[in-house]
Design a protein around this motif. Structure first.
Motif, PDB file in Angstrom:
ATOM      1  N   PRO A 101      43.296  35.191  34.327  1.00 48.23           N
ATOM      2  CA  PRO A 101      44.194  34.309  33.569  1.00 48.23           C
ATOM      3  C   PRO A 101      43.913  34.432  32.072  1.00 48.23           C
ATOM      4  O   PRO A 101      42.769  34.495  31.637  1.00 48.23           O
ATOM      5  CB  PRO A 101      43.848  32.913  34.061  1.00 48.23           C
ATOM      6  N   SER A 102      44.970  34.521  31.314  1.00 51.29           N
ATOM      7  CA  SER A 102      44.806  34.595  29.861  1.00 51.29           C
ATOM      8  C   SER A 102      45.907  33.779  29.204  1.00 51.29           C
ATOM      9  O   SER A 102      47.027  33.674  29.712  1.00 51.29           O
ATOM     10  CB  SER A 102      44.840  36.046  29.378  1.00 51.29           C
ATOM     11  N   LYS A 103      45.570  33.229  28.087  1.00 47.38           N
ATOM     12  CA  LYS A 103      46.535  32.434  27.324  1.00 47.38           C
ATOM     13  C   LYS A 103      47.157  33.344  26.278  1.00 47.38           C
ATOM     14  O   LYS A 103      46.457  33.897  25.420  1.00 47.38           O
ATOM     15  CB  LYS A 103      45.797  31.261  26.651  1.00 47.38           C
ATOM     16  N   ILE A 123      52.665  39.000  43.630  1.00 47.50           N
ATOM     17  CA  ILE A 123      51.298  39.502  43.446  1.00 47.50           C
ATOM     18  C   ILE A 123      50.470  38.497  42.651  1.00 47.50           C
ATOM     19  O   ILE A 123      49.329  38.187  43.017  1.00 47.50           O
ATOM     20  CB  ILE A 123      51.317  40.882  42.752  1.00 47.50           C
ATOM     21  N   ALA A 124      51.022  37.991  41.570  1.00 45.79           N
ATOM     22  CA  ALA A 124      50.275  37.044  40.731  1.00 45.79           C
ATOM     23  C   ALA A 124      49.990  35.746  41.482  1.00 45.79           C
ATOM     24  O   ALA A 124      48.904  35.179  41.347  1.00 45.79           O
ATOM     25  CB  ALA A 124      51.056  36.756  39.446  1.00 45.79           C
ATOM     26  N   ARG A 125      50.925  35.287  42.285  1.00 43.08           N
ATOM     27  CA  ARG A 125      50.745  34.027  42.996  1.00 43.08           C
ATOM     28  C   ARG A 125      49.771  34.175  44.165  1.00 43.08           C
ATOM     29  O   ARG A 125      48.891  33.331  44.372  1.00 43.08           O
ATOM     30  CB  ARG A 125      52.100  33.529  43.501  1.00 43.08           C
ATOM     31  N   ILE A 126      49.884  35.270  44.954  1.00 44.93           N
ATOM     32  CA  ILE A 126      49.058  35.430  46.150  1.00 44.93           C
ATOM     33  C   ILE A 126      47.653  35.919  45.810  1.00 44.93           C
ATOM     34  O   ILE A 126      46.657  35.389  46.297  1.00 44.93           O
ATOM     35  CB  ILE A 126      49.741  36.382  47.152  1.00 44.93           C
ATOM     36  N   ARG A 130      44.514  30.312  40.296  1.00 45.21           N
ATOM     37  CA  ARG A 130      45.495  29.255  40.048  1.00 45.21           C
ATOM     38  C   ARG A 130      46.148  29.382  38.664  1.00 45.21           C
ATOM     39  O   ARG A 130      47.334  29.126  38.514  1.00 45.21           O
ATOM     40  CB  ARG A 130      44.814  27.892  40.164  1.00 45.21           C
ATOM     41  N   ASP A 131      45.410  29.823  37.674  1.00 43.85           N
ATOM     42  CA  ASP A 131      45.944  29.909  36.314  1.00 43.85           C
ATOM     43  C   ASP A 131      46.608  31.249  35.993  1.00 43.85           C
ATOM     44  O   ASP A 131      47.095  31.450  34.890  1.00 43.85           O
ATOM     45  CB  ASP A 131      44.830  29.661  35.305  1.00 43.85           C
TER      46      ASP A 131
END
Length: 159
Positions: A101-103, A123-126, A130-131
Motif C-alpha cells: 500500500p502506498s499513498k 488482484i489488488a482486492r484478493i 486492506r490498504d
C-alpha cells in the motif's frame, strides 16, 4: 591380352578404391575432397553410382541417420515441480514488489479499459492487504516497467 574385363575385376577395382582412408571415400563435402592429401586422385576416387562398398545409407530420406539416433535417445530434462514453499516465496516477493500500500500524493487520472480495470481490482482486492488500491498496484507495475526499459527508452528517444 586384349580380353574384355570381367565384372569381377571391375568389382575388385571398386573394392580397391574403397580401401582408401574413409574420409576420402565417404565424405559428402566436395570442398573436403579437393583438399585431400593427394595420395589418390580424389576426384576420381569416389563415384557413388558405381561404387560397390558405398558408405552412404540406402535410405536417402534420412542422410544423417547416425546423428539423429544419438539425439533421439536423449530425453529433455523433466520439468521440476514447484513446491508449496516455493509458491509462498514467489507470492511474498510479488506482494512486496507490487501490492504494498502506498499513498499517492500527486495523482493523475488515467483512462483504461473496463476489463483491465476489473482484473486489476480483483488482484489488488484478493491478493493485496486492506490498504492496497488499484492505483498503488498500477503505480508499482508502471514503475518497474519504466525502470526495466529505461536504457532502451533512452536509445529509442535518440533515434
Amino acid at each position: 591380352m586384349t580380353a574384355k574385363k570381367s565384372p569381377s575385376t571391375i568389382a575388385s577395382k571398386s573394392t580397391q578404391l574403397t580401401d582408401a582412408p574413409q574420409t576420402t571415400v565417404s565424405t559428402p563435402n566436395p570442398d573436403y575432397i579437393t583438399k585431400s592429401d593427394n595420395s589418390i586422385n580424389p576426384i576420381n576416387a569416389v563415384n557413388i553410382d558405381n561404387a560397390v562398398n558405398s558408405t552412404y545409407p540406402a535410405n536417402t530420406d534420412n542422410l544423417f541417420d547416425n546423428k539423429q539416433t544419438a539425439t533421439d535417445t536423449t530425453e529433455p530434462p523433466k520439468q521440476q515441480r514447484v513446491g508449496k514453499q516455493q509458491r509462498k516465496s514467489d507470492y511474498a516477493d510479488f506482494k512486496a514488489a507490487y501490492l504494498t500500500p502506498s499513498k499517492l500524493m500527486k495523482r493523475h487520472p488515467v483512462n483504461i479499459d473496463d476489463g483491465v480495470w476489473e482484473k486489476l481490482e480483483r488482484i489488488a482486492r484478493i491478493l493485496g492487504d486492506r490498504d492496497t488500491t488499484v492505483g498503488s498496484y498500477i503505480n508499482a507495475i508502471l514503475s518497474e516497467h519504466l525502470n526495466l526499459y529505461a536504457d532502451d527508452i533512452e536509445i529509442w528517444r535518440k533515434l
